[in-house]
Write a protein that holds these residues in place. Sequence first.
Motif, mmCIF file in Angstrom:
data_model
loop_
_atom_site.group_PDB
_atom_site.id
_atom_site.type_symbol
_atom_site.label_atom_id
_atom_site.label_comp_id
_atom_site.label_asym_id
_atom_site.label_seq_id
_atom_site.Cartn_x
_atom_site.Cartn_y
_atom_site.Cartn_z
ATOM 1 N N PRO A 1 -6.249 5.941 -8.351
ATOM 2 C CA PRO A 1 -5.415 7.145 -8.346
ATOM 3 C C PRO A 1 -3.983 6.894 -8.812
ATOM 4 O O PRO A 1 -3.342 7.796 -9.351
ATOM 5 N N MET A 2 -3.480 5.678 -8.616
ATOM 6 C CA MET A 2 -2.143 5.351 -9.093
ATOM 7 C C MET A 2 -2.127 5.161 -10.608
ATOM 8 O O MET A 2 -1.177 5.573 -11.292
ATOM 9 N N LEU A 3 -3.197 4.568 -11.161
ATOM 10 C CA LEU A 3 -3.223 4.257 -12.595
ATOM 11 C C LEU A 3 -3.572 5.467 -13.460
ATOM 12 O O LEU A 3 -3.133 5.542 -14.609
ATOM 13 N N ASN A 4 -4.370 6.397 -12.935
ATOM 14 C CA ASN A 4 -4.827 7.520 -13.756
ATOM 15 C C ASN A 4 -3.693 8.294 -14.426
ATOM 16 O O ASN A 4 -3.738 8.536 -15.645
ATOM 17 N N ILE B 1 0.836 -1.210 0.000
ATOM 18 C CA ILE B 1 0.000 0.000 0.000
ATOM 19 C C ILE B 1 0.870 1.258 0.000
ATOM 20 O O ILE B 1 0.567 2.240 -0.698
ATOM 21 N N LEU B 2 1.966 1.247 0.774
ATOM 22 C CA LEU B 2 2.860 2.400 0.798
ATOM 23 C C LEU B 2 3.463 2.649 -0.580
ATOM 24 O O LEU B 2 3.532 3.805 -1.042
ATOM 25 N N SER B 3 3.873 1.587 -1.265
ATOM 26 C CA SER B 3 4.462 1.732 -2.603
ATOM 27 C C SER B 3 3.448 2.325 -3.576
ATOM 28 O O SER B 3 3.764 3.258 -4.337
ATOM 29 N N MET B 4 2.234 1.818 -3.557
ATOM 30 C CA MET B 4 1.214 2.328 -4.473
ATOM 31 C C MET B 4 0.857 3.776 -4.142
ATOM 32 O O MET B 4 0.620 4.590 -5.047
ATOM 33 N N TYR B 5 0.824 4.101 -2.854
ATOM 34 C CA TYR B 5 0.510 5.475 -2.454
ATOM 35 C C TYR B 5 1.574 6.451 -2.953
ATOM 36 O O TYR B 5 1.251 7.521 -3.495
ATOM 37 N N LEU B 6 2.840 6.083 -2.805
ATOM 38 C CA LEU B 6 3.928 6.956 -3.257
ATOM 39 C C LEU B 6 3.901 7.127 -4.770
ATOM 40 O O LEU B 6 4.128 8.236 -5.285
ATOM 41 N N VAL B 7 3.613 6.044 -5.490
ATOM 42 C CA VAL B 7 3.511 6.137 -6.948
ATOM 43 C C VAL B 7 2.346 7.045 -7.337
ATOM 44 O O VAL B 7 2.475 7.879 -8.246
ATOM 45 N N ALA B 8 1.213 6.900 -6.659
ATOM 46 C CA ALA B 8 0.037 7.717 -6.972
ATOM 47 C C ALA B 8 0.309 9.199 -6.740
ATOM 48 O O ALA B 8 -0.005 10.049 -7.588
ATOM 49 N N VAL B 9 0.892 9.530 -5.588
ATOM 50 C CA VAL B 9 1.160 10.933 -5.260
ATOM 51 C C VAL B 9 2.201 11.508 -6.216
ATOM 52 O O VAL B 9 2.042 12.633 -6.725
ATOM 53 N N THR B 10 3.259 10.755 -6.495
ATOM 54 C CA THR B 10 4.314 11.242 -7.384
ATOM 55 C C THR B 10 3.788 11.461 -8.799
ATOM 56 O O THR B 10 4.012 12.509 -9.409
ATOM 57 N N GLY B 11 3.071 10.465 -9.337
ATOM 58 C CA GLY B 11 2.557 10.581 -10.699
ATOM 59 C C GLY B 11 1.575 11.718 -10.860
ATOM 60 O O GLY B 11 1.658 12.497 -11.824
#
Length: 307
Positions: free
Chosen positions: A282-285, A31-41
Motif C-alpha cells: 500500500p505504501m509503494l502503489n 511501521i508507523l513511518s510506512m503507514y503514514l507514507v501509505a495513507v498520505t500517498g
Amino acid sequence: MDTRNWTKVTEFLLLGLSSRPEIQPIIFGIILSMYLVAVTGNTMLIIVACTDTKLQAPMYFLLSQLSFIDILLTTIIVPQMLVHTMTGIQTISFKNCITQLFFFMAIGSMEGHLLAAMAYDRYVAICKPLHHSTIVTRSLCLRITSTSFVVVSLNSLLYSVLVSQLTFCGNQVTHFFCDITPLLKLSCTRPVVNEMLIFTEGAAIVISPFFFILASYVRIGAAITRLHSAAALKKAMSTCSSHILVVLLLYSSVIHMYLQPSSSYDLEQDRQVAIFYTVVTPMLNPMIYSLRNKEVKDALWRFWKKI
C-alpha cells in the motif's frame, strides 16, 4: 485427542513481529513511518483523481478506488499492531479477531478485483482504442466494483463463520493480526472443510482476477505484435508498466501465503511476507503510479502548487 481438555477461547494473544523487547521501538518507528507514507500517498491520489479535470477517465476512477482499498487494508491491521507494540498488551477478543479477519479478507480480495478491472480498461484502450470511451464507462466501473464487493464480502463472511465455529487448542497466534492461516494452525483438529474451501471457492475468488489479468495482457501482447511498431510497443509499456508492477507485488505475496496446505506453512516467514502485503505494497502503489504515469505526476504537481 481428548475432547474433555478443550476449553472455549475468549481472546487471542497476538505475538507480533518479534518477541525481542529491545527492538520493539525500532519496529514501531518503521511501521508507523510506512503507514503514514501509505495513507498520505493514497489520500493524495484519491484527491487528485476526484478533483483534477484531466483525470476523469474511468482508469483514474479505478485508481482512486484502489487507493481507497489500500488505505482500508493497512488501517485494518497497522493501528492495532502499533498499539500492541507500544503498550506490550497484545490480546484481542475473539469477536474482534473474527471481525478483523472478515474485513481483512474482504478488502484484500477486493484489491485483486480492482486490478482485474484496470487490466480490462488497459486491454480495451490498446486493442479497441476507437471504442474505449463507449465500452469502459464510469457506470460500468461502478457496476464492476459494487458486484465485486458483494462477492468478496460473502466469501469473507463464509470463512469468518467457519473459523468462528472451530475449537482452538490454545490462544497464542504467531502473527501480528488475525489471519486465517495462523488461526487454522490453532485448531484442535485439522480443519478439512476450511482447507477445501481455500483451494476451491477461495482460490476462485482470489486467483480468478489474476488469470483474467494474465489473459488481458496476452491479448494486449498479441495485438502489439501484429502492429510491428516500436512506437506502439513503447506506448503500451508506458501505459501498462505501473499496473503490471502492482499486480506482481500483490500476487507474489498472496500466492506464497495462501495457496499451500496449512501443514506446510512457515508462520515465521509468513509474518515477514504479511508485512510486505499489508504495509509495504500500500505504501509503494501510489509511488509507482505517480512516478511512472505522466498524467498522474502532472496532476499531483498541480495539486501541490495549489497547496
